[in-house]
Each structure stands twice: as structure tokens, then as C-alpha cells.
Motif scaffolding. Structure first.
Motif, PDB file in Angstrom:
ATOM      1  N   HIS A 106       0.825  -1.210   0.000  1.00  0.00           N
ATOM      2  CA  HIS A 106       0.000   0.000   0.000  1.00  0.00           C
ATOM      3  C   HIS A 106       0.864   1.267   0.000  1.00  0.00           C
ATOM      4  O   HIS A 106       0.712   2.143  -0.857  1.00  0.00           O
ATOM      5  CB  HIS A 106      -0.922  -0.018   1.219  1.00  0.00           C
ATOM      6  CG  HIS A 106      -1.852   1.153   1.301  1.00  0.00           C
ATOM      7  ND1 HIS A 106      -3.205   1.055   1.000  1.00  0.00           N
ATOM      8  CD2 HIS A 106      -1.646   2.450   1.626  1.00  0.00           C
ATOM      9  CE1 HIS A 106      -3.769   2.245   1.145  1.00  0.00           C
ATOM     10  NE2 HIS A 106      -2.847   3.114   1.534  1.00  0.00           N
ATOM     11  N   GLU A 107       1.782   1.341   0.945  1.00  0.00           N
ATOM     12  CA  GLU A 107       2.582   2.576   1.067  1.00  0.00           C
ATOM     13  C   GLU A 107       3.531   2.753  -0.111  1.00  0.00           C
ATOM     14  O   GLU A 107       3.778   3.864  -0.558  1.00  0.00           O
ATOM     15  CB  GLU A 107       3.371   2.575   2.383  1.00  0.00           C
ATOM     16  CG  GLU A 107       2.491   2.594   3.637  1.00  0.00           C
ATOM     17  CD  GLU A 107       1.406   3.662   3.619  1.00  0.00           C
ATOM     18  OE1 GLU A 107       1.611   4.745   3.044  1.00  0.00           O
ATOM     19  OE2 GLU A 107       0.325   3.395   4.186  1.00  0.00           O
TER      20      GLU A 107
ATOM     21  N   HIS B  22       1.810   4.173  -3.038  1.00  0.00           N
ATOM     22  CA  HIS B  22       1.733   5.644  -2.917  1.00  0.00           C
ATOM     23  C   HIS B  22       3.023   6.279  -3.424  1.00  0.00           C
ATOM     24  O   HIS B  22       3.006   7.332  -4.054  1.00  0.00           O
ATOM     25  CB  HIS B  22       1.526   6.063  -1.463  1.00  0.00           C
ATOM     26  CG  HIS B  22       0.107   5.922  -0.970  1.00  0.00           C
ATOM     27  ND1 HIS B  22      -1.005   6.201  -1.731  1.00  0.00           N
ATOM     28  CD2 HIS B  22      -0.378   5.563   0.253  1.00  0.00           C
ATOM     29  CE1 HIS B  22      -2.108   5.990  -1.009  1.00  0.00           C
ATOM     30  NE2 HIS B  22      -1.748   5.599   0.194  1.00  0.00           N
TER      31      HIS B  22
ATOM     32  N   TYR C 108     -11.580   1.102   2.688  1.00  0.00           N
ATOM     33  CA  TYR C 108     -10.731   2.294   2.776  1.00  0.00           C
ATOM     34  C   TYR C 108     -10.425   2.854   1.382  1.00  0.00           C
ATOM     35  O   TYR C 108     -10.142   4.040   1.219  1.00  0.00           O
ATOM     36  CB  TYR C 108      -9.434   1.939   3.515  1.00  0.00           C
ATOM     37  CG  TYR C 108      -8.545   3.122   3.802  1.00  0.00           C
ATOM     38  CD1 TYR C 108      -8.997   4.168   4.607  1.00  0.00           C
ATOM     39  CD2 TYR C 108      -7.264   3.213   3.254  1.00  0.00           C
ATOM     40  CE1 TYR C 108      -8.194   5.267   4.858  1.00  0.00           C
ATOM     41  CE2 TYR C 108      -6.450   4.304   3.505  1.00  0.00           C
ATOM     42  CZ  TYR C 108      -6.926   5.328   4.307  1.00  0.00           C
ATOM     43  OH  TYR C 108      -6.122   6.420   4.548  1.00  0.00           O
TER      44      TYR C 108
ATOM     45  N   GLU D 201      -6.059   6.510  -2.527  1.00  0.00           N
ATOM     46  CA  GLU D 201      -6.233   5.317  -1.690  1.00  0.00           C
ATOM     47  C   GLU D 201      -6.775   4.158  -2.525  1.00  0.00           C
ATOM     48  O   GLU D 201      -6.414   2.998  -2.305  1.00  0.00           O
ATOM     49  CB  GLU D 201      -7.152   5.600  -0.503  1.00  0.00           C
ATOM     50  CG  GLU D 201      -6.629   6.665   0.459  1.00  0.00           C
ATOM     51  CD  GLU D 201      -5.209   6.398   0.954  1.00  0.00           C
ATOM     52  OE1 GLU D 201      -4.771   5.231   0.962  1.00  0.00           O
ATOM     53  OE2 GLU D 201      -4.512   7.375   1.286  1.00  0.00           O
TER      54      GLU D 201
HETATM   55 ZN   LIG Z   1      -2.901   5.184   1.844  1.00  0.00          ZN
END
Ligand SMILES: [Zn+2]
Length: 257
Positions: free
Chosen positions: A152-153, A156, A210, A217
């Protein structure tokens, strides 16, 4: 020439980190979503993970001491998205800060009347534009049903290569921005509606709700699903899957194994 020199330096630095086959196997056993990688890709991922560790600085926060296995575990997951892209896709920053469990980030927000409110935000990770990646480390439960904080990070981070995270990373030349925006835009809208409906009906969604927070996201959560639960993503949002397949240059739903 400079690129070749840099590659050579990376390989040299990485070759100083010695990891036995047993150690790799022990770490990889915690990451079952790697099982489907063909043998050549698995060894490629190990090499990339060592170069990643040689180039980045990982540190523990709040008293967390990072052992080599934790570092390898994070590096393997961080490198999976860039396995076919290369380490340059993580350029421009070096720090990875690892917290024990979920952690709290103190925030400040100014309201319309100019009053600054301070509050603590419990998070699992955060990626700063041009800065470090913050991650939480859980000793158990790394593979929590398609959720993966590390992927996830780092998704980003890829998104931030062309400015603030907005769900549109720099695409390859053979990709179409219009096709990306169309596929992601429609899926994001659809998912937002499904999350709203599930909140009133209590229905559990297969993908992490989320994702409905923001397009950035959505891209990060779809990337987690792409690597951890590819068949699910292919079923739910085939056009998003197709775009991610072209972006990551991997096809995890169609691997033999
Ligand atoms: Zn995030």
C-alpha cells in the motif's frame, strides 16, 4: 553510462549482504502471495530486495529493533511492485521508518474560523512526498486477507513520482492515460456506492472499504489486491486489473503454480 555505473554500484553493495537460502525460505514462508512467482522471478525479487536494502535506510521507531528477517520481509514486499520496473521507481528518498503495531501521528488542522485543532491519527503507514515511508510491523498476521501495508505505502510512492498522490502514477509509453482514468474513475465511483450501501446493509465487502476514501487510496488498495488477491480483483474490476497488469508488467492472476 551513468546508469550502468549506478547499477554496478548497487549490485556491489547488495552483494555484501549475505543471506542464506534457509533465511530466505524462512522469510518467504511468511509471504504466501510470492508462491506463484516463477522461479526466475523469485530469484530476481531476492536480488532486488538486497539492492533495495543496500540503497535505503531502514530504522525502527518507538524502541522497535529491526532484525535482518524483518528487513528482508519488508524489502521483498516493497520490491514486488517494482520487480519488472526496477529500483529507480523508488528514487528520490531513502528512509523507511518501522513502528511496532499501529502508530499515532499527531495532526493539526485549521478550521474555517482559523482555530487549529490538534488530534492523534492512528495509522498503519504513511508515505511522505519526497520523504520517508512509515510502516507498522505486526509480528503475526502479515497476510491479512488481501491487505498489505507495505505494498500500500509503496504504491503511494509510485503514485508520487509525478507529484502528490492522486491515483495516477507516471504511465508507460505504451499505456493510455484516458484508458487509466476511465477504468479507475468508473471503478472508484462504483466502489464508493457499494461502500455506502454496505454501511447501511452491514454487508462485508471483499475489497478494503478504505479504497473509497480518495482516488489515491483506491489505487493503493487495488495494488494490494492485485498482488495479494489477484483473482478477486480480476473478478471485481477487470478493467482496473488490466491497467495494473500493464503498469506493473505482471499478471499475478494468470501465473501457473
Ligand atoms: Zn494510503
Amino acid at each position: 553510462m551513468i546508469a550502468r555505473l549506478r547499477d554496478w554500484l548497487r549490485r556491489r553493495k547488495a552483494s555484501r549482504i549475505a543471506v542464506s537460502d534457509e533465511e530466505w525460505a524462512r522469510v518467504e514462508a511468511r509471504l504466501p502471495f510470492l508462491d506463484h512467482l516463477p522461479a526466475a522471478d523469485r530469484s530476481g525479487l531476492r536480488k532486488l530486495a538486497l539492492q533495495f536494502l543496500a540503497e535505503k535506510q531502514m530504522s525502527g521507531a518507538r524502541g522497535l529493533s529491526l532484525n535482518p528477517q524483518m528487513q528482508l520481509c519488508i524489502a521483498l514486499q516493497a520490491c514486488l511492485p517494482i520487480l519488472q520496473l526496477g529500483l529507480d521507481w523508488y528514487r528520490g528518498w531513502v528512509g523507511i521508518v518501522v513502528y511496532p503495531g499501529d502508530f499515532v501521528i499527531p495532526r493539526q488542522e485549521m478550521d474555517e474560523s482559523g482555530i487549529v485543532h490538534e488530534f492523534d491519527d492512528a495509522v498503519l503507514g504513511e508515505a511522505w512526498l519526497g520523504g520517508p515511508v512509515l510502516l507498522s510491523w505486526f509480528e503475526d498476521n502479515l497476510d491479512a486477507g488481501g491487505i498489505n501495508v507495505v505494498i500500500h505505502e509503496f504504491a503511494h510512492k509510485l503514485d508520487m513520482l509525478n507529484g502528490s498522490a492522486d491515483g495516477l502514477p507516471p504511465l508507460h509509453q505504451d499505456m493510455s492515460k484516458a484508458a487509466w482514468v476511465d477504468a479507475f474513475g468508473r471503478a472508484f465511483e462504483d466502489f464508493g456506492q457499494r461502500v455506502a450501501e454496505s454501511e447501511s446493509s452491514g454487508e462485508e465487502l471483499a475489497l478494503d472499504p478504505y479504497a473509497a476514501e480518495a482516488p489515491a487510496e483506491f489505487f493503493a488498495v487495488m495494488s494490494e489486491a492485485f498482488f495479494e488477491a489477484p483473482s478477486l480483483l480480476l473478478l471485481e474490476y477487470p478493467e482496473v486489473y488490466a491497467q495494473l497488469r500493464r503498469f506493473y508488467r505482471q499478471d499475478p492472476a494468470n501465473r501457473s503454480g
